[in-house]
Design a protein around this motif. Structure first.
Motif, mmCIF file in Angstrom:
data_model
loop_
_atom_site.group_PDB
_atom_site.id
_atom_site.type_symbol
_atom_site.label_atom_id
_atom_site.label_comp_id
_atom_site.label_asym_id
_atom_site.label_seq_id
_atom_site.Cartn_x
_atom_site.Cartn_y
_atom_site.Cartn_z
ATOM 1 N N SER A 191 32.298 40.458 48.915
ATOM 2 C CA SER A 191 33.539 39.652 48.889
ATOM 3 C C SER A 191 34.324 39.635 47.908
ATOM 4 O O SER A 191 35.586 39.847 47.661
ATOM 5 C CB SER A 191 33.414 38.287 49.573
ATOM 6 N N ALA A 192 33.645 39.742 46.598
ATOM 7 C CA ALA A 192 34.125 39.614 45.268
ATOM 8 C C ALA A 192 35.184 40.818 44.848
ATOM 9 O O ALA A 192 35.860 40.934 44.042
ATOM 10 C CB ALA A 192 33.127 39.150 44.184
ATOM 11 N N LYS A 193 34.557 42.209 45.189
ATOM 12 C CA LYS A 193 34.957 43.257 44.933
ATOM 13 C C LYS A 193 35.690 44.259 45.957
ATOM 14 O O LYS A 193 36.182 45.369 45.480
ATOM 15 C CB LYS A 193 33.843 44.154 44.026
ATOM 16 N N GLY A 194 35.496 43.686 47.236
ATOM 17 C CA GLY A 194 35.686 44.621 48.224
ATOM 18 C C GLY A 194 37.153 44.461 48.982
ATOM 19 O O GLY A 194 37.478 45.064 49.918
ATOM 20 N N HIS A 195 37.944 43.549 48.240
ATOM 21 C CA HIS A 195 39.537 43.287 49.084
ATOM 22 C C HIS A 195 40.399 44.460 49.081
ATOM 23 O O HIS A 195 40.056 45.243 47.948
ATOM 24 C CB HIS A 195 40.034 41.894 48.203
ATOM 25 N N GLY A 228 44.081 31.001 48.012
ATOM 26 C CA GLY A 228 42.933 30.268 48.032
ATOM 27 C C GLY A 228 41.752 31.046 47.475
ATOM 28 O O GLY A 228 40.771 30.686 47.791
ATOM 29 N N ILE A 229 41.949 32.123 46.921
ATOM 30 C CA ILE A 229 40.997 33.312 46.201
ATOM 31 C C ILE A 229 40.201 32.646 45.214
ATOM 32 O O ILE A 229 39.138 33.131 44.900
ATOM 33 C CB ILE A 229 41.198 34.554 46.407
ATOM 34 N N GLY A 230 40.952 32.211 44.456
ATOM 35 C CA GLY A 230 40.433 31.582 43.258
ATOM 36 C C GLY A 230 40.866 32.541 42.239
ATOM 37 O O GLY A 230 41.724 33.199 42.173
ATOM 38 N N ARG A 231 39.909 32.441 41.103
ATOM 39 C CA ARG A 231 40.245 33.301 39.802
ATOM 40 C C ARG A 231 40.196 34.545 40.340
ATOM 41 O O ARG A 231 38.825 35.143 40.868
ATOM 42 C CB ARG A 231 39.418 33.117 38.726
ATOM 43 N N VAL A 232 40.720 35.602 39.867
ATOM 44 C CA VAL A 232 40.576 36.794 40.270
ATOM 45 C C VAL A 232 40.852 37.737 38.877
ATOM 46 O O VAL A 232 41.981 37.511 38.220
ATOM 47 C CB VAL A 232 41.629 37.581 41.161
ATOM 48 N N ASP A 233 39.863 38.642 38.385
ATOM 49 C CA ASP A 233 40.049 38.994 36.915
ATOM 50 C C ASP A 233 40.321 40.614 37.200
ATOM 51 O O ASP A 233 39.743 41.294 38.072
ATOM 52 C CB ASP A 233 38.799 39.142 36.194
ATOM 53 N N ALA A 234 40.979 41.373 36.200
ATOM 54 C CA ALA A 234 41.150 42.634 36.079
ATOM 55 C C ALA A 234 40.068 43.163 34.854
ATOM 56 O O ALA A 234 39.711 42.281 33.856
ATOM 57 C CB ALA A 234 42.402 42.919 35.502
ATOM 58 N N GLU A 235 39.431 44.344 35.205
ATOM 59 C CA GLU A 235 38.362 44.742 34.248
ATOM 60 C C GLU A 235 38.754 46.420 33.905
ATOM 61 O O GLU A 235 38.769 47.140 34.927
ATOM 62 C CB GLU A 235 37.094 44.876 34.980
ATOM 63 N N THR A 273 31.924 53.026 35.346
ATOM 64 C CA THR A 273 30.905 52.957 34.376
ATOM 65 C C THR A 273 30.632 51.477 33.889
ATOM 66 O O THR A 273 29.478 51.340 33.227
ATOM 67 C CB THR A 273 31.187 54.042 33.402
ATOM 68 N N GLY A 274 31.517 50.785 33.896
ATOM 69 C CA GLY A 274 31.257 49.448 33.502
ATOM 70 C C GLY A 274 32.578 48.868 32.537
ATOM 71 O O GLY A 274 32.891 49.767 31.819
ATOM 72 N N ALA A 275 32.513 47.647 32.439
ATOM 73 C CA ALA A 275 33.696 46.955 31.425
ATOM 74 C C ALA A 275 33.223 46.815 29.872
ATOM 75 O O ALA A 275 32.399 45.647 29.858
ATOM 76 C CB ALA A 275 34.627 45.708 32.139
ATOM 77 N N PRO A 276 33.409 47.587 29.050
ATOM 78 C CA PRO A 276 32.978 47.380 27.853
ATOM 79 C C PRO A 276 33.740 46.234 27.002
ATOM 80 O O PRO A 276 33.199 45.822 26.063
ATOM 81 C CB PRO A 276 33.103 48.787 26.946
ATOM 82 N N GLY A 277 34.774 45.839 27.491
ATOM 83 C CA GLY A 277 35.563 45.047 26.497
ATOM 84 C C GLY A 277 36.211 43.659 27.284
ATOM 85 O O GLY A 277 35.485 43.210 28.132
ATOM 86 N N GLU A 278 37.049 43.077 26.843
ATOM 87 C CA GLU A 278 37.377 41.867 27.454
ATOM 88 C C GLU A 278 38.177 41.933 28.659
ATOM 89 O O GLU A 278 38.747 43.098 29.075
ATOM 90 C CB GLU A 278 38.510 41.189 26.622
ATOM 91 N N TYR A 279 38.054 41.029 29.473
ATOM 92 C CA TYR A 279 38.712 41.028 30.956
ATOM 93 C C TYR A 279 39.428 39.562 31.100
ATOM 94 O O TYR A 279 39.258 38.745 30.220
ATOM 95 C CB TYR A 279 37.716 41.234 32.099
ATOM 96 N N GLY A 280 40.274 39.561 31.795
ATOM 97 C CA GLY A 280 40.989 38.429 32.078
ATOM 98 C C GLY A 280 41.913 38.098 33.558
ATOM 99 O O GLY A 280 41.720 39.132 34.345
ATOM 100 N N PRO A 281 42.253 36.918 33.647
ATOM 101 C CA PRO A 281 42.603 36.720 35.199
ATOM 102 C C PRO A 281 44.183 37.203 35.551
ATOM 103 O O PRO A 281 44.949 37.319 34.572
ATOM 104 C CB PRO A 281 42.937 35.351 35.359
ATOM 105 N N LEU A 282 44.277 37.555 36.681
ATOM 106 C CA LEU A 282 45.476 38.180 37.287
ATOM 107 C C LEU A 282 46.287 37.230 37.662
ATOM 108 O O LEU A 282 45.656 35.876 38.247
ATOM 109 C CB LEU A 282 45.175 39.062 38.463
ATOM 110 N N ASN A 287 40.346 50.080 37.298
ATOM 111 C CA ASN A 287 40.499 48.630 37.370
ATOM 112 C C ASN A 287 39.491 47.969 38.186
ATOM 113 O O ASN A 287 39.990 48.055 39.329
ATOM 114 C CB ASN A 287 41.876 48.198 37.551
ATOM 115 N N ASP A 288 38.598 47.663 37.810
ATOM 116 C CA ASP A 288 37.538 46.890 38.689
ATOM 117 C C ASP A 288 37.881 45.418 39.175
ATOM 118 O O ASP A 288 37.308 44.600 38.325
ATOM 119 C CB ASP A 288 36.089 47.041 38.122
ATOM 120 N N ILE A 289 38.766 45.128 40.057
ATOM 121 C CA ILE A 289 39.307 43.920 40.111
ATOM 122 C C ILE A 289 38.138 42.997 40.984
ATOM 123 O O ILE A 289 37.422 43.563 42.001
ATOM 124 C CB ILE A 289 40.452 43.657 41.006
#
Length: 271
Positions: A168-172, A115-122, A236-245, A152-154
């Motif tokens: 909650s978005a970044k701390g799992h 139930g967490i919804g969309r989760v992205d990799a960066e 340092t930050g995601a300079p490029g594209e990211y997408g869902p796991l 990978n800043d999930i």
């Protein structure tokens, strides 16, 4: 030089990777603080101190007999917001914290809670500190860098919209994969290619020069208020594209000059 944390028959240790062997070394972050961060003063950290030669303990082990772990166990993990592209220069710099216990290593799975919804990799370049950046200037602050690794800043994207602090978005558990090792020398950290592949499909690679702020500016900003020290990690930050796991898939984050960090994705909470 590649510095890793390994599990082997004798336990867990840091090691220098050389070809197909790993030579056990003393903990490179165990020598104590190299700067007085609490007082906000810069210690005289030289490039030699920041990238000191490892204390080699032996033995030299075949890589086939070891398992790579997260290359560092930070006390603090910091991520940069407002740093994903040149347009973010119009916004003030901002940082967020990720739990140190959310760090996992290469090939260690992340579990997606129901139930967490969309989760992205960066995919991001990460800085591993040798000392506090407090009190340093842009001309000296890179002396506090021990080395560089892949992160990978999930991020749980649906939770991020509802939580302005992003906790909650970044701390799992497992939301901060790091690895596969620390590279102590990276010639151009502000112009290094970062790439992400999701489930075997590569996304467009982008250089860190696309970030709104470079490494020295980031470190000086954080050193102005945040107590940091040896072994701490900055994304340092995601300079490029990211997408869902997706469960059953995997993410592969690559930083040129360092390597590739692979993270399998499983359904359900950690077991």
């Amino acid at each position: 030089m590649r510095i890793a944390r390994i599990a082997h028959a004798g336990g867990i240790a840091h090691a220098v990777l050389d070809g197909d062997t790993a030579e056990v070394i003393a903990d490179p972050f165990g020598a104590g603080e190299a700067a007085d961060g609490a007082a906000g003063r810069a210690a005289p950290v030289s490039p030699v101190a920041a990238r000191r030669e490892p204390v080699r303990l032996g033995p030299r082990l075949p890589l086939a007999e070891v398992r790579l772990l997260a290359p560092v166990q930070p006390r603090t993990v910091v991520g940069m917001a407002h740093n994903t592209g040149p347009a973010d220069r119009e916004l003030p710099p901002q940082a967020f914290l990720k739990p140190a216990r959310s760090v996992i290593g290469p090939d260690e799975p992340v579990h997606l809670p129901d139930g967490i919804g969309r989760v992205d990799a960066e995919a991001e370049l990460a800085v591993v500190l040798a000392a506090s950046p407090a009190g340093h200037t842009p001309d000296t602050v890179l002396r506090t860098v021990f080395g560089w690794t892949v992160a990978n800043d999930i991020t749980a994207r649906d939770l991020q919209r509802d939580d302005p602090l992003w906790t909650s978005a970044k701390g799992h558990p497992g939301f901060t994969p790091l690895g596969p090792w620390i590279e102590t020398e990276l010639p151009e950290p502000d112009d290094t290619e970062v790439a992400l592949a999701l489930h075997g499909v590569p996304l467009r690679p982008v250089s860190t020069r696309e970030l709104a702020r470079g490494v020295a500016e980031i470190l000086c900003y954080l050193g102005g208020f945040l107590p940091l020290g040896p072994g701490d990690v900055i994304l340092t930050g995601a300079p490029g594209e990211y997408g869902p796991l997706r469960a059953g898939g995997h993410a592969a984050a690559t930083v040129a000059g360092i390597g590739t960090l692979t993270t399998p994705v499983h359904a359900g909470g950690p077991r």
